[in-house]
Design an enzyme around this catalytic site. Structure first.
Site, mmCIF file in Angstrom:
data_model
loop_
_atom_site.group_PDB
_atom_site.id
_atom_site.type_symbol
_atom_site.label_atom_id
_atom_site.label_comp_id
_atom_site.label_asym_id
_atom_site.label_seq_id
_atom_site.Cartn_x
_atom_site.Cartn_y
_atom_site.Cartn_z
ATOM 1 N N HIS A 46 0.420 -1.526 -0.070
ATOM 2 C CA HIS A 46 0.041 -0.146 -0.513
ATOM 3 C C HIS A 46 1.144 1.121 -0.173
ATOM 4 O O HIS A 46 0.747 1.900 -0.914
ATOM 5 C CB HIS A 46 -0.827 -0.098 1.573
ATOM 6 C CG HIS A 46 -1.218 0.903 1.533
ATOM 7 N ND1 HIS A 46 -1.710 2.641 2.600
ATOM 8 C CD2 HIS A 46 -3.053 1.057 0.063
ATOM 9 C CE1 HIS A 46 -2.643 3.327 1.906
ATOM 10 N NE2 HIS A 46 -3.194 3.066 0.728
ATOM 11 N N GLU A 49 1.860 1.827 -2.740
ATOM 12 C CA GLU A 49 0.576 1.996 -4.466
ATOM 13 C C GLU A 49 1.618 4.003 -4.054
ATOM 14 O O GLU A 49 0.974 4.224 -5.095
ATOM 15 C CB GLU A 49 -0.076 1.391 -3.968
ATOM 16 C CG GLU A 49 -1.333 1.681 -4.897
ATOM 17 C CD GLU A 49 -2.592 2.322 -3.701
ATOM 18 O OE1 GLU A 49 -3.539 3.358 -4.331
ATOM 19 O OE2 GLU A 49 -3.023 1.122 -2.612
ATOM 20 N N HIS A 50 1.188 4.337 -3.335
ATOM 21 C CA HIS A 50 1.102 5.839 -3.096
ATOM 22 C C HIS A 50 1.870 6.897 -3.586
ATOM 23 O O HIS A 50 2.267 7.434 -4.402
ATOM 24 C CB HIS A 50 1.407 5.698 -1.404
ATOM 25 C CG HIS A 50 -0.079 6.006 -0.842
ATOM 26 N ND1 HIS A 50 -1.069 7.240 -0.618
ATOM 27 C CD2 HIS A 50 -1.484 5.192 -0.508
ATOM 28 C CE1 HIS A 50 -2.169 6.671 0.245
ATOM 29 N NE2 HIS A 50 -2.355 5.677 -0.497
ATOM 30 N N GLU A 126 -4.524 7.673 7.438
ATOM 31 C CA GLU A 126 -5.231 6.811 6.939
ATOM 32 C C GLU A 126 -5.523 5.546 7.648
ATOM 33 O O GLU A 126 -6.836 5.869 7.727
ATOM 34 C CB GLU A 126 -4.915 6.067 5.451
ATOM 35 C CG GLU A 126 -5.116 7.191 4.513
ATOM 36 C CD GLU A 126 -4.548 6.420 3.030
ATOM 37 O OE1 GLU A 126 -4.270 5.090 3.082
ATOM 38 O OE2 GLU A 126 -4.959 6.464 1.877
#
Length: 187
Positions: A46, A49-50, A126
């Site tokens: 993740h 991905e960012h 998040e």
């Protein structure tokens, strides 16, 4: 009719032509998601991905955004338990640019140290938001209970501890190991 081809380097290509449709959806699917991460690196897929959208060796984050706006398309990504996907939706005239952009972000991200720290803060926020969201929190609790002690039981975004501990070198090493043609499918 679907066409499938696997290149010599292991990259799999999957095509479907839909006559009369001017829009194109293209995705680079990585056969790696949160369930493939060791516990100490929970959330690294993740995180990457960012980070790939924060600049490549040839483009800044601003360049990526401007190109996306210029072609009037949508370029985005997601990470799941089983895979990570980077995708674009564009008009057929812009397919070559979309392919070039997706190839750039999945092959040559810069992993700039300052951007990494900025994005770490975004991901930590998040994680806090998930803890404050009953429907997202219940999903994580369900997975944890259903797959106790298994990578599928861990949250996709990782934990505050694992994300805080990830160094730039760790991210780069995971990327080099995971983002190889044999782990990818372009559809």
């Amino acid at each position: 009719m679907l066409e499938r081809e696997t290149l010599d380097d292991g990259l799999t290509l999957l095509f479907e032509d839909v006559p009369g449709v001017r829009s194109v959806s293209i995705g680079v699917w990585l056969r790696m998601g949160s369930c493939h991460e060791p516990e100490a690196l929970s959330g690294i897929c993740h995180f990457i991905e960012h980070l790939v959208f924060k600049g490549t060796k040839t483009r800044t984050a601003r360049d990526i955004n401007l190109l996306t706006d210029r072609i009037g398309g949508n370029v985005d990504a997601f990470t799941s338990k089983e895979e990570t996907c980077f995708y674009a939706r564009v008009l057929d005239d812009h397919l070559p640019l979309a392919v070039e952009l997706l190839a750039d972000i999945v092959r040559a991200p810069r992993f700039d140290a300052e951007e990494l720290e900025r994005e770490r803060k975004v991901i930590l926020e998040e994680i806090r938001m998930v803890l404050d969201s009953p429907e997202e929190r219940i999903y994580d609790l369900f997975c944890e209970e259903f797959w106790p002690g298994h990578p599928l039981g861990r949250p996709i975004q990782g934990t505050a501890q694992t994300v805080a501990a990830m160094s730039r070198r760790t991210v780069q090493n995971w990327f080099r190991r995971a983002y190889v043609p044999g782990n990818m499918l372009v559809a």
